[in-house]
Design a protein around this motif. Structure first.
Motif, PDB file in Angstrom:
ATOM      1  N   PHE A   1       0.825  -1.206   0.000  1.00  0.00           N
ATOM      2  CA  PHE A   1       0.000   0.000   0.000  1.00  0.00           C
ATOM      3  C   PHE A   1       0.865   1.265   0.000  1.00  0.00           C
ATOM      4  CE2 PHE A   1      -3.743  -2.565   0.613  1.00  0.00           C
ATOM      5  CZ  PHE A   1      -4.714  -1.807  -0.011  1.00  0.00           C
ATOM      6  N   ALA A   2       2.016   1.216   0.695  1.00  0.00           N
ATOM      7  CA  ALA A   2       2.913   2.374   0.681  1.00  0.00           C
ATOM      8  C   ALA A   2       3.343   2.658  -0.751  1.00  0.00           C
ATOM      9  CB  ALA A   2       4.125   2.111   1.564  1.00  0.00           C
ATOM     10  N   ALA A   3       3.628   1.593  -1.499  1.00  0.00           N
ATOM     11  CA  ALA A   3       4.031   1.748  -2.893  1.00  0.00           C
ATOM     12  C   ALA A   3       2.878   2.314  -3.727  1.00  0.00           C
ATOM     13  CB  ALA A   3       4.471   0.404  -3.442  1.00  0.00           C
ATOM     14  N   LEU A   4       1.684   1.845  -3.421  1.00  0.00           N
ATOM     15  CA  LEU A   4       0.515   2.336  -4.146  1.00  0.00           C
ATOM     16  C   LEU A   4       0.302   3.830  -3.876  1.00  0.00           C
ATOM     17  CD1 LEU A   4      -1.960   1.758  -5.855  1.00  0.00           C
ATOM     18  CD2 LEU A   4      -3.101   0.858  -3.839  1.00  0.00           C
ATOM     19  N   PHE A   5       0.440   4.234  -2.631  1.00  0.00           N
ATOM     20  CA  PHE A   5       0.337   5.662  -2.283  1.00  0.00           C
ATOM     21  C   PHE A   5       1.362   6.470  -3.090  1.00  0.00           C
ATOM     22  CE2 PHE A   5      -2.265   6.781   1.589  1.00  0.00           C
ATOM     23  CZ  PHE A   5      -2.914   5.556   1.726  1.00  0.00           C
ATOM     24  N   GLU A   6       2.575   5.917  -3.209  1.00  0.00           N
ATOM     25  CA  GLU A   6       3.655   6.584  -3.946  1.00  0.00           C
ATOM     26  C   GLU A   6       3.263   6.755  -5.420  1.00  0.00           C
ATOM     27  OE1 GLU A   6       6.154   7.293  -1.963  1.00  0.00           O
ATOM     28  OE2 GLU A   6       7.841   7.818  -3.256  1.00  0.00           O
ATOM     29  N   GLY A   7       2.706   5.695  -5.988  1.00  0.00           N
ATOM     30  CA  GLY A   7       2.282   5.743  -7.382  1.00  0.00           C
ATOM     31  C   GLY A   7       1.195   6.786  -7.595  1.00  0.00           C
ATOM     32  N   VAL A   8       0.258   6.844  -6.669  1.00  0.00           N
ATOM     33  CA  VAL A   8      -0.824   7.827  -6.763  1.00  0.00           C
ATOM     34  C   VAL A   8      -0.237   9.236  -6.653  1.00  0.00           C
ATOM     35  CG1 VAL A   8      -2.895   8.735  -5.606  1.00  0.00           C
ATOM     36  CG2 VAL A   8      -2.613   6.260  -5.922  1.00  0.00           C
ATOM     37  N   ALA A   9       0.684   9.430  -5.686  1.00  0.00           N
ATOM     38  CA  ALA A   9       1.295  10.752  -5.494  1.00  0.00           C
ATOM     39  C   ALA A   9       2.071  11.177  -6.738  1.00  0.00           C
ATOM     40  CB  ALA A   9       2.218  10.730  -4.277  1.00  0.00           C
ATOM     41  N   ALA A  10       2.648  10.198  -7.430  1.00  0.00           N
ATOM     42  CA  ALA A  10       3.406  10.509  -8.645  1.00  0.00           C
ATOM     43  C   ALA A  10       2.487  10.744  -9.842  1.00  0.00           C
ATOM     44  CB  ALA A  10       4.379   9.366  -8.937  1.00  0.00           C
ATOM     45  N   GLY A  11       1.194  10.683  -9.594  1.00  0.00           N
ATOM     46  CA  GLY A  11       0.229  10.981 -10.650  1.00  0.00           C
ATOM     47  C   GLY A  11       0.062   9.866 -11.670  1.00  0.00           C
ATOM     48  N   GLN A  12       0.387   8.636 -11.285  1.00  0.00           N
ATOM     49  CA  GLN A  12       0.201   7.530 -12.236  1.00  0.00           C
ATOM     50  C   GLN A  12      -1.289   7.312 -12.522  1.00  0.00           C
ATOM     51  OE1 GLN A  12       2.229   3.942 -11.192  1.00  0.00           O
ATOM     52  NE2 GLN A  12       4.264   4.876 -11.328  1.00  0.00           N
ATOM     53  N   SER A  13      -1.570   6.889 -13.736  1.00  0.00           N
ATOM     54  CA  SER A  13      -2.971   6.671 -14.121  1.00  0.00           C
ATOM     55  C   SER A  13      -3.475   5.358 -13.528  1.00  0.00           C
ATOM     56  CB  SER A  13      -3.078   6.606 -15.641  1.00  0.00           C
ATOM     57  OG  SER A  13      -2.455   5.425 -16.084  1.00  0.00           O
ATOM     58  N   ASP A  14      -4.794   5.202 -13.495  1.00  0.00           N
ATOM     59  CA  ASP A  14      -5.390   3.951 -13.023  1.00  0.00           C
ATOM     60  C   ASP A  14      -4.842   2.767 -13.822  1.00  0.00           C
ATOM     61  OD1 ASP A  14      -6.830   5.348 -11.211  1.00  0.00           O
ATOM     62  OD2 ASP A  14      -8.817   4.903 -12.039  1.00  0.00           O
ATOM     63  N   ASP A  15      -4.720   2.954 -15.147  1.00  0.00           N
ATOM     64  CA  ASP A  15      -4.246   1.856 -15.996  1.00  0.00           C
ATOM     65  C   ASP A  15      -2.846   1.400 -15.610  1.00  0.00           C
ATOM     66  OD1 ASP A  15      -6.575   1.848 -17.318  1.00  0.00           O
ATOM     67  OD2 ASP A  15      -5.831   2.806 -19.160  1.00  0.00           O
ATOM     68  N   GLN A  16      -1.975   2.384 -15.390  1.00  0.00           N
ATOM     69  CA  GLN A  16      -0.606   2.068 -14.997  1.00  0.00           C
ATOM     70  C   GLN A  16      -0.590   1.285 -13.687  1.00  0.00           C
ATOM     71  OE1 GLN A  16       0.968   6.109 -15.226  1.00  0.00           O
ATOM     72  NE2 GLN A  16       2.996   5.236 -15.668  1.00  0.00           N
ATOM     73  N   LEU A  17      -1.365   1.783 -12.720  1.00  0.00           N
ATOM     74  CA  LEU A  17      -1.387   1.151 -11.401  1.00  0.00           C
ATOM     75  C   LEU A  17      -1.981  -0.255 -11.467  1.00  0.00           C
ATOM     76  CD1 LEU A  17      -2.385   4.280  -9.307  1.00  0.00           C
ATOM     77  CD2 LEU A  17      -0.205   3.059  -9.184  1.00  0.00           C
ATOM     78  N   VAL A  18      -3.017  -0.422 -12.288  1.00  0.00           N
ATOM     79  CA  VAL A  18      -3.621  -1.749 -12.440  1.00  0.00           C
ATOM     80  C   VAL A  18      -2.573  -2.731 -12.949  1.00  0.00           C
ATOM     81  CG1 VAL A  18      -5.260  -3.110 -13.808  1.00  0.00           C
ATOM     82  CG2 VAL A  18      -6.002  -0.972 -12.772  1.00  0.00           C
ATOM     83  N   ASP A  19      -1.786  -2.283 -13.946  1.00  0.00           N
ATOM     84  CA  ASP A  19      -0.731  -3.144 -14.504  1.00  0.00           C
ATOM     85  C   ASP A  19       0.263  -3.573 -13.438  1.00  0.00           C
ATOM     86  OD1 ASP A  19      -1.564  -3.320 -17.012  1.00  0.00           O
ATOM     87  OD2 ASP A  19       0.058  -2.134 -17.926  1.00  0.00           O
ATOM     88  N   THR A  20       0.771  -2.588 -12.697  1.00  0.00           N
ATOM     89  CA  THR A  20       1.795  -2.874 -11.694  1.00  0.00           C
ATOM     90  C   THR A  20       1.258  -3.805 -10.616  1.00  0.00           C
ATOM     91  OG1 THR A  20       2.362  -0.569 -12.013  1.00  0.00           O
ATOM     92  CG2 THR A  20       3.557  -1.749 -10.299  1.00  0.00           C
TER      93      THR A  20
END
Ligand SMILES: *[C@@H]1O[C@H](CO)[C@@H](O)[C@H](O)[C@H]1NC(C)=O
Ligand SMILES: *[C@@H]1O[C@H](CO)[C@@H](O)[C@H](O)[C@H]1NC(C)=O
Ligand SMILES: *[C@@H]1O[C@H](CO)[C@@H](O)[C@H](O)[C@H]1NC(C)=O
Length: 660
Positions: free
Chosen positions: A88-107
């Motif tokens: 979840f910490a990594a997910l928060f980081e991804g969100v803060a970096a402005g990653q799109s939903d698609d990018q996050l879903v992939d990761t």
């Protein structure tokens, strides 16, 4: 090939102990999400996956499966907590970096698959459905932390093991003083008979004779593959998990050197299952993680209509939708919700009142109930609107307005008698929206208190229908404690509670917080589904027309094994028990039920009987319920507030003493 190479490197590197602190673990996951890992770090992450990998294909024997405790050892759970927070910490980081939903879903799908949580299809489906909500919550909730999410997700019945420490979750409902005088309503003396149906879990994708032993969490669906032929004979030794988390100079770290041993042990435990053809899916349902075929649901309803033409009311306690949670859709949910109620209306006619309740599976995606101030495409209002439309014939304008606003309502079938359906799915720990606003759950209980207060003044007795039974780890501690306070305050007007969700046939008993006297019974409805290892059932209950307490409870079921031998014949339904007679009780009052619970602890016979009825004599569950399993059933009855296990321990002690 790639996997082999990594295994080799690990074995070479395993001579020294390689420690990774919690911070370093988090950093590794963050870099993974941000795609900043170098080669060495990539290898380290692979080692980490080995440590954290879930034992996916461990075909526990039925005996193990039915025994208690079913949770993994404490250190394995500790490891899960660390892993969850890092992810979840990594997910928060991804969100803060402005990653799109698609990018996050992939990761996240890569993570989910690499850690062996589910197949690629299930991982990506479930993540795709849930990520927009999680992303929205992270962006709009300053108080939310990885700890909040994991504290909810990993909460267990035993203790607060992965605590979130989020003070927003602590709240209290205000309880009104007992009024000095109340109205005495004129009652209707005619008998009152109610049918209880719950957890239909209708699967329109059900394929009779299809794959019942599949590689996904829910089987018997068109287009599925059989479970793989290789399987772990057993899970990795607890001792390995124990050695994974080490404390050095007051710092918690993961010992990556254990990974090579995990790989080695899994290699030893991995065997190819003899090529055998598993029994295909049954026509009338199947014990193996399969939902209910449409025709089996229809048969339940037709059977009730044919056999009990004197019922006045039907309580339906939620969960109409199947367990294909990685591929649900608005259309599916609407279609099944429509079928459920139309079938009842056709079979029972317009004179039988149906009081339906929302279950956690009715949401899209499953379990997600947003507070009603959340507008835009993540709202839950769409469901409430759709249900107002479908359930409309049974609801007053007031009930419709309440359903639309919050997914719950009340109706008065007779003078002096009110039925409240409570939407307690909003307080389910798998509802991400709890992280967004933990006090939305309080608003629902405030509403319940107001409903009860009005009934008290009006001299009414009340039944409460709520999908999830109280006191389970399914709810936050605060919710279960506050709900108990409400039951305590209003026990004189609460004549019964009715729950679903478990599929097993069970009940809960509340005790007074002041003098310990038994004060209220929450009856479980069982379930009209075989998911998993259950026979289907419905209940017929009679009620006293003055107190509105239950006077009799009958449970009807059929043997799924037997029904599937003759697919062309409708199942043979039979009366499994008449509760009062089977358990030798004078009535079904809380005092009698308390006597029964005590007898279960001191005379094994009654607990054996309860354990047999629990699965409705399921061929794949009943014979495997050992002593630990029975003690678990007994404890479940008396735990009505999370982590308050005192009564459970007393009864367990008594049960064990008897054996000595
Ligand atoms: C880490 O694990 C390795 C391999 O099992 C072991 O030799 C080593 O002593 C462990 N290190 C610590 C600090 O526990
Ligand atoms: C609520 O959500 C549904 C499903 O995403 C959407 O179709 C509908 O337009 C939304 N309603 C509002 C008012 O945003
Ligand atoms: C259910 O039916 C099967 C097949 O007839 C039978 O073998 C089994 O004993 C039955 N189960 C129970 C609990 O009666």
């Amino acid at each position: 090939m790639e996997v082999l190479a990594i295994g080799f490197m690990l074995i070479c590197a395993s001579s020294a102990s390689k420690l990774l602190s919690i911070d370093e673990t988090e950093t590794l996951f963050k870099k993974f999400v941000l795609k900043e890992l170098n080669e060495q770090e990539t290898v380290t992450l692979q080692e980490l996956f080995e440590l954290l990998r879930l034992p996916r294909y461990v075909p526990m024997t039925r005996k193990q499966k039915m025994g208690y405790p079913t949770t993994r050892a404490a250190f394995a759970r500790n490891l899960e907590c660390i892993a969850c927070r890092s992810i979840f910490a990594a997910l928060f980081e991804g969100v803060a970096a402005g990653q799109s939903d698609d990018q996050l879903v992939d990761t996240l799908t890569t993570l989910c698959t690499a850690m062996g949580i589910q197949t690629q299809k299930v991982c990506s489906g479930a993540i795709e459905l849930n990520l927009p909500i999680i992303n929205y919550i992270i962006r709009n909730t300053p108080e939310a932390t990885p700890w909040t999410f994991c504290g909810l997700l990993l909460q267990t019945d035993l203790a607060d093991e992965c605590p979130h420490g989020d003070t927003r979750f602590e709240w209290q409902v205000e309880l009104p003083a007992v009024p000095e005088s109340v109205v005495t309503p004129t009652l209707d003396p005619r008998p009152l008979k109610i049918a209880i149906v719950t957890d239909a879990h209708i699967d329109p994708m059900y394929e009779p004779y299809g794959v019942a032993d599949c590689d996904e969490p829910t089987c018997c669906r068109y287009g599925q593959n059989p479970a793989p032929l290789y399987r772990l004979q057993r899970a990795v030794d607890d001792e390995l998990y124990e050695r994974t988390v080490v404390e050095q100079n007051g710092v918690t770290a993961l010992n990556l050197s254990v990974a090579s041993e995990m790989i080695r042990q899994r290699g030893l435990y991995l065997t190819t299952v003899a090529k055998q053809t598993p029994e295909p899916a049954g026509y009338w349902g199947d014990y193996r993680s399969c939902d209910t075929p449409l025709w089996a649901y229809d048969d339940v309803i037709d059977r009730i209509a044919e056999t009990h033409n004197d019922i006045d009311i039907v309580y339906y306690i939620g969960d109409t939708i199947d367990h294909g949670v990685w591929e649900t859709s608005f259309e599916l949910i609407n279609d099944m919700n429509r079928h459920l109620i139309e079938k009842m209306r056709t079979a029972f006619g317009e004179n039988v009142l149906v009081v339906p309740t929302i279950g956690n599976h009715e949401a899209q995606p499953t379990n997600q109930f947003a507070p009603n101030r959340v507008v835009g495409e993540l709202n839950t209002t769409w469901l409430y609107e759709a249900l107002v439309d479908k359930w409309g014939p049974y609801l007053t304008d007031e009930a419709k307005a309440s359903l639309l606003e919050r997914g719950e309502f009340s109706v008065r079938p007779r003078p002096g008698f009110k039925v409240i359906t409570l939407n307690n799915n909003i307080a389910y720990r798998d509802n991400w929206w709890l992280v967004y606003d933990p006090t939305d759950a309080k608003r629902h209980l405030d509403w319940l208190v107001e409903e009860l207060r009005q009934s008290e003044l009006a001299g009414e007795k009340v039944h409460i229908l709520a999908h999830i039974p109280p006191g389970r780890a399914d709810f936050t501690h605060t919710w279960s404690r506050e709900y108990s306070r409400i039951i305590n305050r209003f026990s004189s007007i609460i004549a019964g509670e009715f729950n679903g969700h478990m599929h097993s046939d069970q009940f809960k008993l509340f005790y007074s917080s002041t003098d310990g006297a038994p004060i209220a019974v929450a009856w479980g409805g069982g379930g009209a589904t075989a998911y998993s290892n259950y026979n289907l059932n419905y209940k017929i209950m009679d009620f006293d027309t003055t107190t509105f307490e239950a006077t009799s409870m009958e449970c009807y079921t059929y043997n799924v094994t037997e029904a599937n031998l003759t697919p062309n014949r409708r199942p043979h339904w039979f009366l499994l028990y008449d509760f009062k007679n089977s358990f030798d009780l004078p009535n079904l009052s809380p005092i009698s039920i308390d006597n029964l619970v005590n007898a279960m602890a001191s005379e094994g016979y009654y607990l054996d009987l309860y354990a047999a009825y629990y699965s409705k004599l399921s061929d794949t569950r009943w014979p495997y319920c050992n002593q630990n399993c029975k003690i678990g059933y007994l404890c479940d009855i008396v735990i009505t507030e999370l982590w308050n296990r005192q009564k459970c321990e007393e009864l367990t002690q008594r049960y064990m003493n008897r054996l000595q």
